[in-house]
Each structure stands twice: as C-alpha cells, then as structure tokens.
Design a protein around this motif. Sequence first.
Motif, short mmCIF file in Angstrom:
data_model
loop_
_atom_site.label_atom_id
_atom_site.label_comp_id
_atom_site.label_asym_id
_atom_site.label_seq_id
_atom_site.Cartn_x
_atom_site.Cartn_y
_atom_site.Cartn_z
N LEU A 126 6.08 -0.98 -7.24
CA LEU A 126 5.50 -1.80 -6.71
C LEU A 126 5.84 -3.06 -7.09
O LEU A 126 5.84 -4.24 -6.64
CB LEU A 126 3.69 -1.89 -5.72
N SER B 255 5.29 4.96 -6.84
CA SER B 255 4.61 4.44 -8.04
C SER B 255 3.80 3.10 -7.57
O SER B 255 4.47 2.48 -7.55
CB SER B 255 5.33 4.84 -9.18
N THR B 256 2.90 2.47 -8.64
CA THR B 256 2.72 0.75 -8.73
C THR B 256 3.56 0.76 -9.59
O THR B 256 4.11 -0.96 -9.75
CB THR B 256 1.45 1.86 -9.71
N SER C 190 3.36 1.76 -3.25
CA SER C 190 2.41 2.47 -4.57
C SER C 190 1.92 3.66 -4.23
O SER C 190 1.45 4.31 -5.33
CB SER C 190 1.18 0.46 -4.24
N ARG C 191 1.25 4.14 -3.35
CA ARG C 191 0.87 5.72 -2.93
C ARG C 191 1.81 6.17 -3.06
O ARG C 191 1.26 7.59 -3.36
CB ARG C 191 0.26 5.48 -1.32
N TYR D 236 0.68 -1.45 -0.14
CA TYR D 236 0.20 0.04 -0.06
C TYR D 236 1.17 1.15 0.45
O TYR D 236 0.38 1.94 -1.04
CB TYR D 236 -1.12 0.34 1.00
#
Length: 79
Positions: free
Chosen positions: A60, A56-57, A52-53, A49
């Motif tokens: 992740l 960046s995705t 990603s937050r 989490y």
Amino acid sequence: MERRTSVADTGFVVALLNSSDPQYKTVVKIYAKQRAILLPQTVFAEVAYLVSRNASTSKLIDFLRRLSASRFQIARLLE
C-alpha cells in the motif's frame, strides 16, 4: 488508438497491483492506453483497505508513493 480519460473501479486497481491476478495482463494493457484515470475517493479508500488487508502495508505504501507519478488522479466527490 486514441487515448482517453477513464474512471477506475476497485477491481481494476487491485488487479493492476497484483501480478498474479487473472486480469493483470488485461488491465496493464488498458492502463497503458489511458492518458488519465480518475480514481474516485470512495474507490481509493476501498483499494487502500483491500491492498493493506490482502497484500501488505508495504504494498500500500508503495502504491501511495507512486500515485503522483501514475496515470491516476484522485477525484473528489461533490454534492
């Protein structure tokens, strides 16, 4: 120095994934000395989490792709 198995917390993993983190150099040294690092499911979820937050995705996804070749071992929770 003897290598050991350790348990990671969220801060450790997040710092390891962020070279601008003030603790980055320290956690890299600790990571390198470990044979295996248990990553509890709850920590894994929180790391996913936060990365990603805050990053960046794609960061992740990169972490997830490298997970099986890393020292981290997902530890499932038991009753």
